[in-house]
Each structure stands twice: as structure tokens, then as C-alpha cells.
Write a protein that holds these residues in place. Structure first.
Motif, mmCIF file in Angstrom:
data_model
loop_
_atom_site.group_PDB
_atom_site.id
_atom_site.type_symbol
_atom_site.label_atom_id
_atom_site.label_comp_id
_atom_site.label_asym_id
_atom_site.label_seq_id
_atom_site.Cartn_x
_atom_site.Cartn_y
_atom_site.Cartn_z
ATOM 1 N N PRO A 70 16.136 36.653 -110.620
ATOM 2 C CA PRO A 70 16.524 37.524 -111.741
ATOM 3 C C PRO A 70 16.326 36.879 -113.111
ATOM 4 O O PRO A 70 16.182 37.591 -114.109
ATOM 5 C CB PRO A 70 18.022 37.785 -111.471
ATOM 6 C CG PRO A 70 18.179 37.591 -110.009
ATOM 7 C CD PRO A 70 17.247 36.468 -109.670
ATOM 8 N N VAL A 71 16.342 35.557 -113.163
ATOM 9 C CA VAL A 71 16.160 34.873 -114.447
ATOM 10 C C VAL A 71 14.756 35.106 -114.980
ATOM 11 O O VAL A 71 14.527 35.186 -116.191
ATOM 12 C CB VAL A 71 16.439 33.360 -114.288
ATOM 13 C CG1 VAL A 71 16.194 32.625 -115.605
ATOM 14 C CG2 VAL A 71 17.874 33.139 -113.817
ATOM 15 N N GLY A 72 13.795 35.215 -114.085
ATOM 16 C CA GLY A 72 12.432 35.550 -114.471
ATOM 17 C C GLY A 72 11.650 34.430 -115.114
ATOM 18 O O GLY A 72 10.769 34.691 -115.945
ATOM 19 N N ASN A 73 11.965 33.178 -114.757
ATOM 20 C CA ASN A 73 11.170 32.047 -115.257
ATOM 21 C C ASN A 73 9.904 31.960 -114.411
ATOM 22 O O ASN A 73 9.920 31.460 -113.291
ATOM 23 C CB ASN A 73 11.960 30.749 -115.169
ATOM 24 C CG ASN A 73 11.237 29.578 -115.804
ATOM 25 O OD1 ASN A 73 10.005 29.569 -115.907
ATOM 26 N ND2 ASN A 73 11.992 28.583 -116.240
ATOM 27 N N TYR A 74 8.795 32.465 -114.950
ATOM 28 C CA TYR A 74 7.569 32.567 -114.177
ATOM 29 C C TYR A 74 7.004 31.208 -113.782
ATOM 30 O O TYR A 74 6.418 31.053 -112.703
ATOM 31 C CB TYR A 74 6.521 33.372 -114.948
ATOM 32 C CG TYR A 74 6.922 34.806 -115.139
ATOM 33 C CD1 TYR A 74 6.997 35.669 -114.054
ATOM 34 C CD2 TYR A 74 7.244 35.300 -116.396
ATOM 35 C CE1 TYR A 74 7.370 36.991 -114.203
ATOM 36 C CE2 TYR A 74 7.622 36.630 -116.565
ATOM 37 C CZ TYR A 74 7.685 37.469 -115.466
ATOM 38 O OH TYR A 74 8.070 38.774 -115.621
ATOM 39 N N PHE A 75 7.156 30.210 -114.625
ATOM 40 C CA PHE A 75 6.687 28.866 -114.284
ATOM 41 C C PHE A 75 7.390 28.376 -113.026
ATOM 42 O O PHE A 75 6.749 27.863 -112.100
ATOM 43 C CB PHE A 75 6.944 27.891 -115.440
ATOM 44 C CG PHE A 75 5.975 28.001 -116.565
ATOM 45 C CD1 PHE A 75 4.706 27.443 -116.459
ATOM 46 C CD2 PHE A 75 6.320 28.659 -117.732
ATOM 47 C CE1 PHE A 75 3.800 27.545 -117.498
ATOM 48 C CE2 PHE A 75 5.420 28.771 -118.779
ATOM 49 C CZ PHE A 75 4.159 28.213 -118.666
ATOM 50 N N PHE A 76 8.718 28.543 -112.993
ATOM 51 C CA PHE A 76 9.495 28.089 -111.839
ATOM 52 C C PHE A 76 9.167 28.912 -110.597
ATOM 53 O O PHE A 76 8.948 28.349 -109.511
ATOM 54 C CB PHE A 76 10.987 28.184 -112.151
ATOM 55 C CG PHE A 76 11.866 27.773 -111.006
ATOM 56 C CD1 PHE A 76 12.195 26.440 -110.802
ATOM 57 C CD2 PHE A 76 12.346 28.723 -110.104
ATOM 58 C CE1 PHE A 76 12.995 26.065 -109.730
ATOM 59 C CE2 PHE A 76 13.145 28.347 -109.035
ATOM 60 C CZ PHE A 76 13.470 27.015 -108.858
ATOM 61 N N TRP A 138 4.116 20.572 -109.000
ATOM 62 C CA TRP A 138 5.296 19.754 -109.260
ATOM 63 C C TRP A 138 5.372 19.323 -110.728
ATOM 64 O O TRP A 138 6.380 18.764 -111.158
ATOM 65 C CB TRP A 138 5.288 18.520 -108.357
ATOM 66 C CG TRP A 138 5.699 18.842 -106.957
ATOM 67 C CD1 TRP A 138 4.907 18.961 -105.856
ATOM 68 C CD2 TRP A 138 7.030 19.091 -106.498
ATOM 69 N NE1 TRP A 138 5.649 19.278 -104.750
ATOM 70 C CE2 TRP A 138 6.961 19.360 -105.109
ATOM 71 C CE3 TRP A 138 8.272 19.121 -107.129
ATOM 72 C CZ2 TRP A 138 8.087 19.649 -104.356
ATOM 73 C CZ3 TRP A 138 9.402 19.409 -106.366
ATOM 74 C CH2 TRP A 138 9.295 19.669 -104.994
ATOM 75 N N THR A 139 4.330 19.581 -111.481
ATOM 76 C CA THR A 139 4.326 19.236 -112.906
ATOM 77 C C THR A 139 4.584 20.449 -113.797
ATOM 78 O O THR A 139 4.574 20.327 -115.025
ATOM 79 C CB THR A 139 2.970 18.616 -113.304
ATOM 80 O OG1 THR A 139 1.946 19.611 -113.257
ATOM 81 C CG2 THR A 139 2.594 17.474 -112.387
ATOM 82 N N THR A 140 4.813 21.629 -113.196
ATOM 83 C CA THR A 140 4.967 22.850 -113.996
ATOM 84 C C THR A 140 6.257 23.618 -113.718
ATOM 85 O O THR A 140 6.602 24.515 -114.494
ATOM 86 C CB THR A 140 3.786 23.794 -113.749
ATOM 87 O OG1 THR A 140 3.716 24.120 -112.345
ATOM 88 C CG2 THR A 140 2.467 23.157 -114.174
ATOM 89 N N PHE A 141 6.987 23.290 -112.642
ATOM 90 C CA PHE A 141 8.130 24.121 -112.243
ATOM 91 C C PHE A 141 9.264 24.107 -113.272
ATOM 92 O O PHE A 141 10.049 25.056 -113.367
ATOM 93 C CB PHE A 141 8.663 23.675 -110.877
ATOM 94 C CG PHE A 141 9.431 22.380 -110.913
ATOM 95 C CD1 PHE A 141 10.807 22.363 -111.088
ATOM 96 C CD2 PHE A 141 8.773 21.167 -110.770
ATOM 97 C CE1 PHE A 141 11.516 21.176 -111.114
ATOM 98 C CE2 PHE A 141 9.466 19.979 -110.794
ATOM 99 C CZ PHE A 141 10.847 19.979 -110.973
ATOM 100 N N PHE A 142 9.367 23.050 -114.062
ATOM 101 C CA PHE A 142 10.480 22.912 -115.010
ATOM 102 C C PHE A 142 10.177 23.546 -116.374
ATOM 103 O O PHE A 142 11.048 23.597 -117.251
ATOM 104 C CB PHE A 142 10.804 21.430 -115.219
ATOM 105 C CG PHE A 142 9.637 20.623 -115.713
ATOM 106 C CD1 PHE A 142 9.378 20.509 -117.070
ATOM 107 C CD2 PHE A 142 8.784 19.995 -114.813
ATOM 108 C CE1 PHE A 142 8.301 19.774 -117.530
ATOM 109 C CE2 PHE A 142 7.699 19.262 -115.261
ATOM 110 C CZ PHE A 142 7.450 19.160 -116.614
ATOM 111 N N LEU A 143 8.952 24.026 -116.570
ATOM 112 C CA LEU A 143 8.572 24.607 -117.860
ATOM 113 C C LEU A 143 9.230 25.965 -118.054
ATOM 114 O O LEU A 143 9.666 26.610 -117.094
ATOM 115 C CB LEU A 143 7.051 24.742 -117.942
ATOM 116 C CG LEU A 143 6.253 23.444 -117.859
ATOM 117 C CD1 LEU A 143 4.756 23.744 -117.854
ATOM 118 C CD2 LEU A 143 6.596 22.508 -119.018
ATOM 119 N N SER A 144 9.257 26.400 -119.309
ATOM 120 C CA SER A 144 9.853 27.688 -119.633
ATOM 121 C C SER A 144 8.924 28.451 -120.561
ATOM 122 O O SER A 144 8.270 27.867 -121.432
ATOM 123 C CB SER A 144 11.213 27.498 -120.310
ATOM 124 O OG SER A 144 11.733 28.732 -120.760
ATOM 125 N N SER A 145 8.875 29.772 -120.357
ATOM 126 C CA SER A 145 8.025 30.619 -121.196
ATOM 127 C C SER A 145 8.451 30.567 -122.659
ATOM 128 O O SER A 145 7.626 30.728 -123.569
ATOM 129 C CB SER A 145 8.081 32.059 -120.696
ATOM 130 O OG SER A 145 7.682 32.137 -119.345
#
Length: 217
Positions: A70-76, A138-145
Motif C-alpha cells: 500500500p505504501v507504493g514505493n516502486y523501487f522497493f 540489492w542496490t536499489t530496494f532502499f531508494l524512494s521515488s
């Protein structure tokens, strides 16, 4: 009369010798088959542990994905979604390998066992290649739009370089993890002793059986 007796004795001796050779040959083949089975069976504990850990890991990833969807963080979502998919495939392959190991029998024809070992070898290479594809995620999951357009340019330059470096490594490993590179140092480091050596030893012993059959036939 003595010549006939000598011929009979020699014939009897020759028959006993042939019987002994056949008996020894059968024992040698059976012992070798038992060694092949032992080598493959030795792989079972580590694969069972890998499957159990893999199931728990995939379950953990899926719980995270469901709760954070539901948070919708597409990177994660994209990163962990791909990582979860790759690990599901790996768990399936390891289960398939456990089945292959369990159905190998010392009473099976050599060619049947050779096919199973070839499948073990091929699936081991493929599952490792597929697992390597998760590296860049593993280098992109923590990013945010929300960081796009507002983040420090230096951070984004470093981030892109790291992601491309991991992507390049993943592609290189996917292409180069092949049987032909089995003697390379990086290949041996990557697979270790528990995953690769038993398969190769079993394969070599089956080749020895074939060579022995040709010599004694």
C-alpha cells in the motif's frame, strides 16, 4: 590319458578363473556404484538446509511485499519482488535436485545414473546463474521515488555507478558460469566444495565404470 586329464584340469581351472573374474568385476562395479550414491547422498543435508532457509527467506520477502504494497514505493516493490521471484526459482530447483538424488539407485543402469548426474550438473550451473541476476536489485530496494529531483546529485551519480557495476557483474557471471570454466579460481570460490565436488567425483567414477566395462568386455 594323461593329456586328456591335463586338458580337463586346465579347462576346469580356466572356468573357475573366468567365474572369479566375473565375480570381481561385478563387485568392483557394485562398490563403485555405492561410492557414487554416497557422494550424491552427502549433498543432501546442505541442500535440505538450503531449501528450508530459502523457504523462510522467500516467506519473509513476500510478507514484506504484501505489508508494504500500500505504501507504493516502486523501487522497493520491484527490487524485492524480483529478488523473491529469483529465490523461489532457486528453491524449486533445489527441491528438484533433492528428488534426483533420492531416486539414484545402485541397481539402476549406469546410463540412467549418468543422465541424473548430468541434470544435477546442469541445474546447479543454471540456478547459480539465475541467482546472480538479483545482484543489482540489492542496490536499489532502499531508494524512494520522492528522492528523484530532490536528492544530492553526487549521491545519484554514486548510486548509478554502483548499480551499473553490480548489473555488469551479474551479467558477466550469468554468461561465464559454465562447465568450461570449472577450473577457474573464481568458479571454485563461487561454488565451494559442498556444491560442486560431489557431482564431479560421481561423474568421474561413472566414467571409470564405462572404461572398466570396455577393458573387460
Amino acid at each position: 590319458m594323461e593329456d586328456i586329464e591335463l586338458q580337463q584340469i586346465w579347462k576346469s581351472y580356466d572356468e573357475r578363473l573366468q567365474e572369479q573374474l566375473v565375480f570381481n568385476r561385478k563387485n568392483a562395479l557394485d562398490i563403485t556404484k555405492m561410492k557414487v550414491k554416497s557422494e550424491l547422498t552427502a549433498m543432501r543435508p546442505i541442500k535440505i538446509v538450503t531449501v528450508l532457509v530459502g523457504i523462510l527467506w522467500v516467506f519473509f520477502l513476500d510478507v514484506l511485499l504484501i505489508n508494504l504494497f500500500p505504501v507504493g514505493n516502486y523501487f522497493f516493490l520491484i527490487s524485492f519482488g524480483f529478488i523473491s521471484l529469483v529465490n523461489k526459482i532457486a528453491v524449486g530447483v533445489y527441491l528438484y535436485q533433492l528428488i534426483l538424488i533420492s531416486v539414484v539407485s545402485i541397481n539402476s543402469p549406469v546410463i540412467s545414473t549418468q543422465k541424473k548426474i548430468a541434470s544435477l550438473l546442469s541445474s546447479t550451473l543454471w540456478v547459480t546463474r539465475i541467482l546472480m541476476l538479483q545482484l543489482p536489485f540489492w542496490t536499489t530496494f532502499f531508494l524512494s521515488s520522492s528522492w528523484i529531483g530532490t536528492g544530492n546529485p553526487v549521491f545519484w551519480v554514486i548510486q548509478v555507478l554502483i548499480t551499473f557495476a553490480f548489473a555488469g557483474l551479474a551479467i558477466w557471471l550469468f554468461v561465464n558460469i559454465r562447465y568450461e570454466n570449472r577450473d577457474k579460481r573464481w568458479f571454485k570460490f563461487l561454488f565451494g566444495n559442498y556444491e560442486w565436488d560431489p557431482i564431479m567425483k560421481a561423474r568421474e567414477m561413472l566414467t571409470q565404470i564405462e572404461d572398466y566395462k570396455e577393458i573387460t568386455s
